[in-house]
Motif scaffolding. Structure first.
Motif: not given
Length: 868
Positions: A444-446, A420, A422
């Motif tokens: 997107r997500k975590i 990930f 960003s």
């Protein structure tokens, strides 16, 4: 008398003398009295008729006839009013009569005319119509209905036939303009042209609406959208200019009612909060047009809410400051990350703003300050997306957050893979207890679960809302980090290559070189050339290598590799998905190392030589260097730019529109070419599971474009991107670029391509007797000013070895640009010392000879080195 005379005449005896004379006197006197009486009686009857006839004649003479023609006094008046004009008899009559009419007729009076605003004592408010009235008056203080109106040609002809009794007519050859005959217009036509202007300091004037009613009266109306003092004035058009009518009026416009969507939050503390500490922020209220209010309101309508998924707080107190501003006092009693929502009259304020705050303990604040001082923090979370992971590293810097997994080989962690990444300003946080932190960037997500989740969230928020840095600050921090993480090694490595096989030889050696090799000082020499590298050959080598590597043609005939990059319709260069052969991967890895070394030594990527193609890297290239996700907007830099534009403009819910574009679904066609050549194959790739059954509509087209961008600009070239980045980050630390934005990184690596001749002249040093008045110097700047942008770039490359400038322009060149006189004949060509940014300019006999020699030098002398 008749009775007396006969008696006297018929008497028998003659009268005496005395008696006769007395009688005669008496008779004459009586006769005179009688005659005078008769005359008086007749005069009393006739004289009124004569007076009436005389008055009528005089009136006719004054209005339609001649003023005592022949009088020298009237002749002087005529000469004064009509100089250099000689009238015929009838012309004089008409002119003098109309002049008399004008003297008698009333005129418009600016002093007696006036205007006023109709407001009834109420205050003026934004966006509400303001009305007024204008009254025009003449010199008699009567309503002004306009000037005398000209008669038509038909009426004028009738007047001439009926009034010119003597048969005189105007001379048709005369050009004299005569005053119009008296006539008043009807009430529905406006007699004058008026304008209403609204004036405000430092802003262009605004005009209001004006409408004529009747009898010289006008209605005015205008609307003001900004608060503050405004000056209102009415102007009347006379003689092609507008004259101020009456006195201007100054009015104060107040803001409208509070609009929650236009309110502004001031002094909100985005930094981490300490638990049980009191904090204050300010709310600035505005109306629906964005005007700040200057009066208070109903403070009871405000309500605040701090909430996360587990709890909600409403312990905020509002105070009315009586100037359109409200203070909010609040306390957070529990550690966590909270979303602030403020309501006014049950409507949310600041709908387009996100107010996230973090509440932490004092011990956490001390650890946080240590990370901020080093501008980064590293963590090792144990659970990612509800799964236990090993060798996971999370790093938060002032510009970027990245999560990487290292692949272990024999218990040694190698080959980091980004899970990930960003930019700090794009990531959104969601914190839930116990210790669950969700990071989201677009689609997107975590999820991260760790005991340090709150510290991670606090560090992200602190970096996210800290004051911005300039490009110079970022560049200085980048250089400092390089000196700290990978300091240069003071050894010199001399490398000798043949110019015609430069790329093949260099890639074989560079791909085998260790990381220590790239930190040494490199010196290059070209076989068969006498040049000694003092910086110029160094730039020459890297620019030629980059120009061949970033070409859209195969790099070199001696290398069995397809082109590494392709060119989009907009001219940008990006990775080619067909560059997947082993030779292409070796070149991509070498290209990454060369770009990293150029960035390490502050060498700009540019073209070198007239025959080399220009390097125009896509903004997506720099986005991948920063390991940032692509977005739907990035399609405009790719071959799908037309699709992005049309989909954003189209109404995809229209059946006819959908049929015209082929009923789009969540799929994309992929064209692949076999490595050994052959016919291309077309396959349909679904962007989501069962994408062929999911239509694209207005509601989901942004999601479709985002998935399309991720596939076209990331998934298709994933192998090429990873190979390039593997070579790039083998020279530079993986997190060395996190403080830059894509635009900053492009400026740092490619520099400025536009050349300002004035700046170039201002930052140029003249040596060995040259000055700004030397004829060769004057001719040189004259020639440079006439160059096209391409010629200017070639000249810069001829002198400095690079066709681009550093971010600071000519003033950032080190050493500075220099010109010195050269020996030799007037037929000699200019020479350059790229190591020292110096141009040797011979003494030419004419401007044309200098221009020709300079063009020859930059076109054919831009490659190769010799001993000067």
């Amino acid at each position: 008398y008749l009775s007396i005379v006969p008696s006297c005449m018929t008497s028998s005896s003659p009268p005496t003398t005395s008696t006769d004379s007395s009688l005669l006197t008496l008779n004459n006197l009586t006769l005179l009295i009688i005659i005078l009486s008769i005359i008086c009686c007749v005069s009393m009857v006739i004289l009124p008729f004569i007076a009436i006839i005389g008055i009528c004649c005089v009136y006719r003479r004054l209005t339609r006839g001649v003023w005592f023609s022949g009088s020298s006094r009237n002749q002087d008046l005529e000469d004064e009013l009509f100089p250099n004009v000689r009238f015929q008899h009838s012309e004089r009559s008409t002119a003098m009569a109309r002049l008399a009419t004008m003297i008698v007729a009333p005129k418009l009076s600016l002093e007696k005319s006036d205007w006023k605003l109709l407001h009834g004592g109420a205050q003026f408010t934004v966006a509400k119509p303001i009305r007024g009235v204008v009254q025009l008056r003449d010199t008699r203080n009567e309503p002004w209905c306009g000037p005398p109106k000209k008669k038509s040609s038909k009426n004028a002809a009738d007047d001439a036939d009926g009034d010119d009794q003597n048969g005189d007519t105007l001379n048709p050859t005369t050009t004299t303009t005569l005053p119009s005959a008296p006539s008043h217009p009807k009430a529905e036509s406006p007699p004058e042209e008026l304008i209403v202007r609204i004036l405000r300091p430092n802003e262009p004037p605004q005009e209001g609406d004006i409408r004529y009613t009747s009898n010289g009266s006008y209605d005015i109306q205008f609307t003001i959208m900004k608060t503050g003092f405004h000056t209102i004035e009415v102007r009347l058009k006379q003689n092609n200019s507008f004259i101020l009518l009456g006195d201007p009026q100054q009015i104060l416009i107040h803001a409208g009612a509070i609009d929650p969507t236009q309110c502004v939050m001031r002094q909100f503390n985005f930094q981490p909060h300490l638990v049980n500490e009191q904090y204050t922020c300010e709310i600035e209220t505005c109306d629906s047009h964005g005007n700040q209010r200057d009066i208070g309101g109903d403070v009871q309508k405000f309500r605040a809410r701090f909430a996360n998924d587990s709890q909600e707080f409403s312990s905020a107190l509002f105070q009315d400051d009586q100037n359109g501003k409200y203070s909010m006092i609040y306390v957070l009693t529990t550690p966590g990350v909270y979303e602030l929502e403020i309501l006014y009259d049950n409507q949310p304020c600041f709908p387009k703003q996100n107010f996230t705050c973090c509440s932490i303990e004092p011990s956490t604040l001390r650890a946080l300050n240590d990370m901020v001082s080093s501008r980064s923090g590293s963590f090792q979370p144990k659970v990612i997306d509800d799964q236990k992971r090993k060798s996971i590293y999370l790093r938060v810097s002032s510009r970027q957050i990245s999560i990487k997994k290292y692949i272990s080989l024999y218990f040694v962690e190698l080959f980091p893979k980004t899970i990930f990444s960003s930019r700090i300003h794009r990531v959104k946080l969601k914190f839930t207890n116990p210790n669950m932190l969700t990071l989201k960037d677009g689609i997107r997500k975590i999820k991260i679960k760790d005991k340090d989740s709150l510290t991670i969230a606090a560090l992200i928020l602190k970096f996210k809302f800290e004051s911005g840095e300039t490009f110079d600050d970022k560049q200085a921090f980048f250089k400092a980090q390089l000196l700290k993480d990978c300091p240069p090694i003071h050894n010199t490595s001399v490398i000798k290559f043949p110019r015609d096989r430069l790329l093949k030889k260099s890639c074989n050696q560079f791909n085998r070189a260790s990381s220590r090799f790239w930190r040494t000082y490199l010196q290059f020499r070209f076989e068969g050339e006498e040049g000694i590298d003092a910086g110029g050959l160094y730039r020459e080598f890297f620019n030629i290598a980059c120009s061949q590597l970033f070409s859209t043609n195969p790099p070199h005939p001696s290398i069995d590799s397809p082109a590494l990059f392709k060119k989009f319709e907009n001219g940008y260069i990006f990775f080619d998905e067909n560059a997947s052969t082993p030779a292409a991967k070796d070149l991509l890895r070498c290209a990454g190392k060369i770009c990293a070394k150029m960035l390490y030594d502050h060498i700009l990527i540019s073209q070198r030589g007239a025959q080399l193609p220009p390097v125009s890297l896509s903004p997506l290239f720099f986005k991948h260097l920063l390991q940032l996700p692509v977005e739907a907007e990035d399609l405009q830099f790719s071959s799908q730019a037309s699709i992005y534009k049309h989909f954003m403009e189209m109404n995809l819910d229209d059946p006819d529109m959908r049929e015209a574009i082929g009923d789009p679904t969540f799929t994309v066609e992929h064209v692949s070419i076999p490595p050994g050549g052959g016919a291309p194959t077309i396959t349909v790739h679904p962007l989501v599971p069962n994408g062929a059954r999911k239509p694209v509509t207005n509601a989901n087209k942004e999601l479709y474009l985002g998935l399309l961008a991720n596939y076209e600009l990331h998934e298709k070239v994933q192998v090429q991107i990873d190979t390039f980045l593997a070579g790039f980050f083998s020279v530079l630390p993986p997190d060395s670029l996190t403080q830059f934005d894509p635009e900053d990184l492009e400026l740092l690596m490619c520099g400025v391509t536009e050349i300002d001749v004035t700046e170039m002249q201002r930052n140029c040093q003249l040596k060995s007797g040259l000055n700004s008045r030397t004829k060769e110097v004057l001719w040189f700047w004259r020639a440079v000013s006439s160059f096209s942008p391409v010629q200017k770039s070639k000249l810069l490359g001829f002198i400095t070895g690079s066709t681009s400038l550093p971010a600071g322009g000519f003033s950032s060149l080190n050493p500075r640009l220099q010109i010195q006189p050269a020996g030799g004949t007037p037929n000699s060509l200019p020479r350059s010392h790229t190591c020292f940014h110096m141009l040797d300019l011979p003494r030419y006999t004419s401007f044309q000879r200098l221009l020709q020699a300079l063009n020859t030098a930059i076109e054919f002398g831009s490659e190769g080195f010799g001993m000067a």
